[in-house]
Design an enzyme around this catalytic site. Structure first.
Site, PDB file in Angstrom:
ATOM      1  CD  GLU A 137      -3.124  -1.407   1.982  1.00 31.41           C
ATOM      2  OE1 GLU A 137      -3.208  -0.679   3.099  1.00 31.41           O
ATOM      3  OE2 GLU A 137      -3.762  -2.492   1.993  1.00 31.41           O
TER       4      GLU A 137
ATOM      5  CD  GLU B  49      -3.937  -6.268   3.067  1.00 31.07           C
ATOM      6  OE1 GLU B  49      -2.971  -6.395   2.989  1.00 31.07           O
ATOM      7  OE2 GLU B  49      -4.834  -5.729   3.636  1.00 31.07           O
TER       8      GLU B  49
END
Ligand SMILES: *[C@@H]1O[C@H](CO)[C@@H](O)[C@H](O)[C@H]1NC(C)=O
Ligand SMILES: *[C@@H]1O[C@H](CO)[C@@H](O)[C@H](O)[C@H]1NC(C)=O
Ligand SMILES: *[C@@H]1O[C@H](CO)[C@@H](O)[C@H](O)[C@H]1NC(C)=O
Ligand SMILES: *[C@@H]1O[C@H](CO)[C@@H](O)[C@H](O)[C@H]1NC(C)=O
Length: 521
Positions: free
Chosen positions: A199, A317
């Protein structure tokens, strides 16, 4: 005069009459060619680094589930992973960019993460992974035959920019990863793929890296992997950037990354909002809400066709609701409406792998974080893995949007498998199948009539309560045996000439062995 019992009976009888009005739906399957293809091992789960004192909304739902604490000797955990034979496991999460690997035993006071007030991302210090724990993890992966994606620290070696908050600048320092690979190879541990960073793309979550810099670092990782694993047959794949899709950032990143560098373009999905939002329960039953995110899957897939056709899209994810999952809903039957629909949509948009956050830990755990007892989505994942093959077929209908249908070639030949998701609480569906061979000249569809018995797996919640964490398969609760074995998932055999009947608020997997789709043979 009617007594209470007979009035109750009468009311129940009446409501059955009302509910039993099933809607007829014609589902058209295009059997000539597949529209997309997943990896053979599409189902993937994550294990995360979160420590026990990771808390959200006055709850600390990780317990001992983090990678430093997880009880790798637990029998249920072992059996649950083994049942997939193999299960993909992605090791990563927010704190992966703060993990250092103590391969040379030169890190003083090698400790897991410590809670900090400020000055550290996510409120935790650097976590140090010693090789003893790495050995234990790999022993677990080996024993359970897991296929492992390891998420590497992508912030190591960089500095926070002096002019722009959250932007991290400078080249990735690859030496710690090199040491880890070298150790891993010397021990004979198998790694399927290495993913760089978590991220850090687009606007980032706690930190971000510019797209061109990231592309350069992916090339560094590719060269490192090629050097360390010279045999192309056993060379791990490399994946990135493992964050939220952002068109401009992804386009720049993929355009700047060299030919054959990135094997998997990874992105994350948390489309249901924060875990404490009471609306999550409604969202997972709303077909219009569920469909919105399809645009992201389409965009990632198109970006790959345009800039990096040698790679494939992965969701590395996805927990649906962020900050550790929906407090009321993520471990219940209802979450399967969202989860199995995600598996269906990402397959249609040519994604190769889908990693559910998390195998255990948080509210979205497939295995209860304290007991490891499987939650409903564990069984949904296992059925998908066993029933749905890698070739994806087009399956459409013009009926209620509350009925979602996905079709793939059967995992084990012959035939075609389906997943039907009935989001409606008051309508059941009766499905007639049509086979469109889509031949040149537009030959008409024909209604498919099966002559062999169909294999059907109907999932419903205990007591009709979609917020139950107990799921029934063909009417029987799925529970561990006394010796803690994962139950066998047996289909019921249904007359192939009858329409497929899908109860309200239910999910069904169906395999039709005598549906001869040319794409599947
Ligand atoms: C487990 O380890 C053994 C011994 O090193 C090796 O032969 C085997 O391939 C490993 N299995 C997996 C699934 O990695
Ligand atoms: C896990 O199991 C425990 C014990 O049965 C239960 O109290 C808890 O609510 C479960 N947690 C979740 C998130 O399902
Ligand atoms: C049936 O359920 C759907 C959504 O699940 C809802 O929109 C509709 O109003 C319901 N109809 C009745 C008659 O309850
Ligand atoms: C979906 O469920 C509703 C009730 O919840 C039911 O009336 C409808 O027939 C089901 N649809 C299918 C295709 O089974």
């Amino acid at each position: 005069m009617m007594n209470f019992k007979s009035i109750t009976f009468f009311v129940v009888f009446l409501s059955c009459l009302l509910v039993s009005k099933a809607e007829k739906v014609e589902v058209v399957v295009e059997g000539a060619t597949s529209i997309a293809q997943t990896d053979e091992d599409f189902i993937c789960v994550t294990l995360d680094w979160w420590p026990t004192n990771k808390c959200d909304y006055d709850q600390c739902p990780w317990g001992q589930a983090g990678l430093f604490n997880l009880d790798l000797k637990n029998k249920i955990l072992e059996k649950a992973v083994k049942a997939f034979h193999p299960l993909r496991i992605r090791v990563g999460g927010s704190l992966q960019d703060q993990v250092v690997y103590n391969v040379r035993n030169n890190i003083e006071n090698c400790q897991p993460f410590q809670k900090q007030d400020k000055g550290f991302l996510f409120g935790f210090s650097i976590g140090c992974l010693d090789m003893k724990r790495w050995d234990e993890l790999n022993e677990f992966f080996n024993q359970t035959r897991a296929k492992v994606t390891f998420g590497l620290n992508a912030l190591i070696g960089r500095k926070e920019s002096e002019t722009e908050k959250t932007l991290w600048v400078g080249d990735w320092y690859s030496h710690n990863a090199r040491d880890l690979m070298s150790y891993t190879i010397s021990k004979g541990y198998t790694i399927d793929s290495y993913e760089l960073g978590n991220e850090l793309c687009g606007v980032g979550v706690s930190a971000r890296i510019e797209a061109k810099q990231y592309a350069k670092d992916m090339a560094t990782l590719k060269n490192l992997v090629k050097e360390m694993y010279p045999n192309p047959k056993t060379q791990p794949k490399i994946l990135g950037p493992g964050g939220f899709y952002d068109k401009k950032w992804f386009d720049t990143f993929l355009d700047a990354s060299g030919h054959d560098v990135i094997d998997g373009v990874t992105h994350h999905i948390y489309n249901l909002g924060p875990g404490n939002n009471p609306d999550v329960v409604r969202r997972v039953q709303d077909p219009f809400f569920l469909t919105q995110i399809a645009q992201t899957f389409k965009d990632v897939s198109n970006a790959i066709v345009k800039f990096a056709p040698w790679s494939g899209a992965w969701v590395s994810e996805s927990g649906g609701a962020y900050n550790s999952g929906g407090q009321l809903v993520s471990y219940t039957f209802a979450f399967g409406f969202w989860y199995l629909d995600q598996l269906g949509m990402t397959s249609v948009y040519n994604h190769k792998v889908y990693c559910r956050q998390a195998l255990t830990g948080g509210n979205y755990a497939l295995l209860n974080t304290t007991t490891f007892v499987p939650n409903p989505d564990y069984y949904g994942a296992l059925l998908w893995h066993r029933v749905m093959g890698s070739k994806v077929l087009s399956a459409t209908h013009k009926g209620s949007p509350y009925l979602r249908v996905y079709s793939h070639c059967a995992k084990k030949e012959p035939g075609v498998s389906f997943v039907f998701i009935n989001l409606s609480k008051n309508t059941s569906f009766e499905i007639d199948l049509f086979h469109d061979l889509n031949l040149n000249g537009g030959s008409p569809n024909f209604e498919f009539k099966g002559h062999k018995k169909r294999e059907e797996y109907h999932l419903t919640p205990k007591d009709g309560n979609i917020l139950s964490s107990i799921v029934l398969l063909n009417g029987t609760p799925l529970e561990l045996s006394d010796s803690l074995e994962i139950p066998e998932l047996k289909p019921k055999l249904v007359d192939g000439l009858k329409p497929i009947s899908i109860a309200a608020h239910s999910i069904a997997f169906v395999t039709i062995r005598d549906f001869n789709a040319p794409a599947c043979s």
